[in-house]
Design a protein around this motif. Structure first.
Motif, PDB file in Angstrom:
ATOM      1  N   GLU A   1       0.825  -1.208   0.000  1.00 44.66           N
ATOM      2  CA  GLU A   1       0.000   0.000   0.000  1.00 44.66           C
ATOM      3  C   GLU A   1       0.862   1.262   0.000  1.00 44.66           C
TER       4      GLU A   1
ATOM      5  N   THR B   1       2.027   6.785  -6.925  1.00 45.16           N
ATOM      6  CA  THR B   1       1.034   7.790  -7.279  1.00 45.16           C
ATOM      7  C   THR B   1       1.570   9.199  -7.056  1.00 45.16           C
TER       8      THR B   1
ATOM      9  N   PRO C   1      -3.380  -3.770  -3.102  1.00 40.70           N
ATOM     10  CA  PRO C   1      -3.692  -3.264  -4.448  1.00 40.70           C
ATOM     11  C   PRO C   1      -3.507  -4.359  -5.487  1.00 40.70           C
TER      12      PRO C   1
ATOM     13  N   LYS D   1       1.188  -3.090 -14.866  1.00 43.82           N
ATOM     14  CA  LYS D   1       2.498  -2.646 -14.428  1.00 43.82           C
ATOM     15  C   LYS D   1       3.530  -2.989 -15.501  1.00 43.82           C
TER      16      LYS D   1
ATOM     17  N   VAL E   1      -2.843  -6.425  -8.629  1.00 43.61           N
ATOM     18  CA  VAL E   1      -2.068  -6.392  -9.872  1.00 43.61           C
ATOM     19  C   VAL E   1      -2.310  -7.711 -10.583  1.00 43.61           C
TER      20      VAL E   1
ATOM     21  N   LYS F   1       3.884   1.474  -1.181  1.00 50.01           N
ATOM     22  CA  LYS F   1       4.489   1.535  -2.512  1.00 50.01           C
ATOM     23  C   LYS F   1       3.518   2.152  -3.519  1.00 50.01           C
ATOM     24  N   ARG F   2       2.245   1.814  -3.431  1.00 46.53           N
ATOM     25  CA  ARG F   2       1.247   2.408  -4.335  1.00 46.53           C
ATOM     26  C   ARG F   2       1.173   3.918  -4.131  1.00 46.53           C
ATOM     27  N   GLU F   3       1.187   4.374  -2.876  1.00 49.40           N
ATOM     28  CA  GLU F   3       1.137   5.808  -2.608  1.00 49.40           C
ATOM     29  C   GLU F   3       2.384   6.508  -3.139  1.00 49.40           C
TER      30      GLU F   3
ATOM     31  N   TYR G   1       5.283  -6.863  -6.994  1.00 56.10           N
ATOM     32  CA  TYR G   1       4.110  -7.020  -7.854  1.00 56.10           C
ATOM     33  C   TYR G   1       3.843  -8.462  -8.262  1.00 56.10           C
TER      34      TYR G   1
ATOM     35  N   GLU H   1       8.147   4.436 -10.815  1.00 54.83           N
ATOM     36  CA  GLU H   1       8.393   3.210 -10.055  1.00 54.83           C
ATOM     37  C   GLU H   1       9.737   3.232  -9.336  1.00 54.83           C
TER      38      GLU H   1
END
Length: 809
Positions: A85, A92, A546, A678, A548, A87-89, A531, A97
């Protein structure tokens, strides 16, 4: 290390986790306007969670107590999900990446290796027997189908056969000679005893012998005790009781007495001892709730159906105070609706004014998390059950009966609740009919409210790949067909750590110059683990993190894309399905056959999850222009079915679509990026990585490094060449004949350089083509837009400063 060490490691990690959760409540839930501060917060939390992840994984892997392992496992899964989570923030926020972590690592006193993603060993260890059986079954299928060649049995030469016979004969002669000498020794000993009996026994000699033996025994014991005390004092060994305990635990593990212990159950005892009391308590509670609800509402409530939880829903939703609040809210809602209707009647002639939109920039705020509740629950369970537990008295690392009873007591309550619901539902219908004159849902009367209900429409249309097209076939038969068709292939035993690469500090320093960031090889390992491996290995992480569903590995030929695919399957214990265009050419022609192929892969992959579906040279399916030939048409059809395939993969299904491409710029970008969520751009190796690769593969191939092999020169000369080129050169040079000549003719640098000259390197034009293509992807466009916004902001600041300076003049 002993069990106490890992218990202490678990305790320290739990304390750090509690502090981290407290910090998240204070900082992450508040809106932040400073983006640099947010980046620093997220990067710090990311590094700290990784450190906790590494410690929890070590504790879970080495602890023997099964209930402790279950407690650690819950927190371990929560930490894994929280890392994903965060890493997603970060992605974004930065639209990239790759993140510059040098400053954070220096501040936290860490090295770049500390942000490597550890792979939990339980991914494979818990399913090791199943994976071995499945691999053996697949090999049998491939051997029977003639798709796998057995290893040829090499015939023994005459000299080797003579040598084996000579070794065996000499060993036989040695054993015979030893037996003969033993017989002679025993005979001489027997004769000496007879002579002593004839002479008579001497008491003094016997006493002396006994004293000598006893004194020697006592002195050896004293010396051994002094040595043990000295080693314990120096901290080089454990106390005897702790060491005996660890030895016993190791013996239990080796014998399988702890790891495969029977599941103890106290359900029957609980049902016999507490069942009647639980039943009476539930009936009294439900009856009291019905009476209070009738006292407030004037009628008995309807009994909740099983879908809503039965009598559980009564206590959740039908408390008397809550019922009163709901009634008051309904009355107020009805009044407001009436007033609105009255106000709207005369106001129809007037034109309503358009409300002015107010744009309020609240700044950055952390998104909702599915794992904070899991971490908090694991932390509370640790504080209740394990924090103050005396672990020294638990020599056998046995189960705790109270913990088992606590879990099973809830299950017994659920079983009894179902029985109570049936009885109480009948009683409620009887009371309703006797007191209020109502007939329940089993009767023929219906309420007035039923007239206004509308019937729902027809059934929801089910997608083609979500329907069961093979209801009469077993999973084994589908597994066999996919293996015989070459779609289910064996996995090569390759770990993610075998993908060698090191951090390039110079490249990290240049990331702030505005160039499109390209991940280094360690960052490629991290992205593949985040991922691909972690969600596939843990069901809880896959369902709540999240999601993938698809991953694309893009890079020049020879950078290790196929190796990474096999590494994902090896680390996660996944099946590997190959629908590479060259593999499916001539198979399953037509759209219906392709749907059947994807359906079989999806059905077997879900049943035997985790699974990886690999598409090599995936750009051929999305090629520009008109298709030529039947195979190309089939590939285009498959590309159109892939979005439907991904929609059929749900969060509970640990199935990942992985594509590899070495020419992504020849494909249509739109549908290409819609299929792959991704995209990981894999670069060619840098200088330090090439140096390590030359050294590793020369030694692995049996070569000897001398002063005549200049690894520095080889790493410099091979600039632009990929890992595949280096491996091919080493295999070409280190033949069997060359290895035999190495003792009198050492290896030289020129041999490798000559072989390397036969290969074509990755030229700068190809690298620029990859970077230009990546800049057109959604994430690349977002990064370019963010950079343009930054430059515009800097220009405005400079302009303001210039105006202020002119005004002062």
């Amino acid at each position: 290390m002993s069990q106490d060490t890992y218990i202490k490691l678990w305790a320290d990690t739990q304390r750090e986790l509690d502090a981290m959760l407290q910090r998240e409540r204070e900082e992450f839930l508040q809106p932040q306007e400073d983006r640099d501060k947010v980046r620093k917060m997220l990067a710090t939390a990311y590094v700290q969670y990784l450190e906790m992840f590494r410690r929890l994984e070590a504790s879970h892997d080495h602890l023997i107590h099964q209930q402790k392992r279950a407690a650690v496992r819950q927190v371990l899964d929560g930490v894994m999900g929280r890392i994903l989570e965060i890493k997603r923030e970060m992605v974004t926020l930065e639209s990239c990446e790759c993140h510059s972590m040098d400053g954070i690592l220096m501040e936290l006193q860490h090295v770049p290796e500390d942000i490597e993603i550890p792979i939990p060993k339980y991914f494979v260890k818990e399913n090791l027997r199943t994976l071995q059986e499945r691999e053996q079954y697949l090999q049998e299928i491939l051997l029977n189908a003639g798709l796998l060649e057995e290893e040829p049995v090499t015939a023994m030469t005459l000299e080797e056969g003579i040598k084996v016979i000579q070794v065996a004969e000499r060993a036989r002669q040695g054993r015979a000679r030893a037996a003969f000498m033993r017989r002679i020794y025993l005979e001489e000993k027997r004769q000496s005893r007879k002579r002593e009996k004839k002479r008579g026994k001497n008491p003094d000699l016997a006493a002396t012998c006994i004293q000598k033996v006893w004194r020697g025994y006592c002195q050896r014991k004293k010396t051994e005790k002094l040595r043990e005390e000295e080693m314990v004092f120096l901290g080089m060994s454990l106390p005897p009781d702790v060491e005996a305990r660890s030895v016993l635990q190791k013996a239990n593990v080796l014998q399988g007495e702890v790891q495969e212990r029977e599941e103890f159950s106290f359900r029957y005892e609980l049902r016999e001892a507490e069942g009647s009391h639980i039943k009476e308590t539930l009936q009294d509670q439900i009856t009291q709730c019905f009476i209070e609800c009738r006292h407030i509402t004037g009628r008995f409530p309807d009994y909740p159906p099983e879908k809503t939880g039965g009598s559980k829903a009564i206590f959740i939703e039908k408390h008397p105070e809550q019922v009163a609040e709901e009634l008051a809210a309904k009355m107020e809602a009805e009044k407001t609706e009436e007033t609105k209707k009255e106000d709207n009647k005369p106001a129809k002639a007037k034109k309503p004014q358009k409300p002015v939109k107010q744009v309020v920039d609240e700044g950055w705020k952390m998104g909702p998390s599915n794992f904070l509740s899991i971490l908090e629950e694991g932390s509370s369970q640790y504080q209740v059950f394990w924090e103050n537990r005396d672990n020294k008295s638990d020599f056998l690392q046995d189960h705790d009966p109270e913990l088992i009873k606590r879990v099973e007591r809830e299950e017994v309550e659920e079983e009894i609740r179902v029985q109570v619901d049936e009885v109480m539902q009948e009683k409620l219908l009887e009371v309703k009919q006797a007191v209020d004159g109502e007939i329940g849902p089993l009767g023929k009367k219906t309420g007035k409210g039923d007239k206004g209900k509308k019937k729902t429409g027809g059934k929801k249309k089910i997608a083609e790949l979500e329907r069961d097209l093979t209801p009469d076939r077993t999973i084994d038969s589908l597994f066999q067909e996919l293996a015989e068709e070459g779609l289910l292939i064996p996995v090569k035993n390759v770990n993610l750590s075998d993908y060698i690469g090191y951090y390039d500090c110079v490249k990290n320093m240049l990331r702030g110059t505005g160039a499109q960031p390209v991940p280094s090889i360690p960052e490629v390992r991290q992205l593949v683990a985040l991922y691909g491996i972690l969600p596939l290995g843990s069901q809880i992480v896959h369902e709540n993190a999240p999601l993938v569903k698809s991953l694309l590995l893009a890079g020049p030929a020879g950078v290790g894309k196929k190796m990474l695919v096999h590494a994902i399957c090896t680390e996660a214990g996944a099946n590997l399905f190959s629908i590479t265009p060259s593999n499916i050419a001539g198979k399953y022609p037509g759209r219906d056959a392709l749907i059947m192929m994807l359906h079989m892969i999806l059905k077997v992959g879900k049943e035997l999850q985790p699974s990886v579906v690999w598409i090599g040279d995936t750009e051929r399916m999305f090629a520009k222009g008109a298709s030529k030939g039947e195979d190309e048409v089939n590939f285009k059809r498959l590309a159109k079915l892939l979005p439907q395939f991904l929609r059929a993969v749900k969060p509970k299904d640990r199935v990942l679509l992985v594509g590899t491409t070495r020419r992504p710029f020849v494909a249509n970008l739109g549908p290409f990026c819609k299929v792959y969520q991704k995209i990981i751009l894999i670069p060619k190796p840098d200088y330090l990585t090439r140096f390590a690769l030359w050294k590793h593969y020369i030694l692995l191939g049996g070569g000897a490094l001398t002063k005549l092999v200049n690894l520095n020169c080889l790493a410099q000369v091979s600039d632009g060449f990929t890992q595949g080129h280096i491996v091919d050169v080493v295999h070409t040079v280190l033949t069997e004949l060359r290895l035999l000549q190495m003792a009198r003719k050492p290896l030289k640098t020129a041999e490798f350089v000559t072989s390397l000259a036969r290969h074509d390197p990755v030229y700068r034009e190809e690298e620029e083509a990859f970077q230009a293509w990546y800049a057109k992807t959604p994430l690349g466009k977002a990064w370019s837009a963010a950079q343009a916004a930054k430059e515009a902001g800097k220009g405005k600041k400079k302009g303001k400063k210039g105006k202020k300076g002119k005004e002062k003049k």
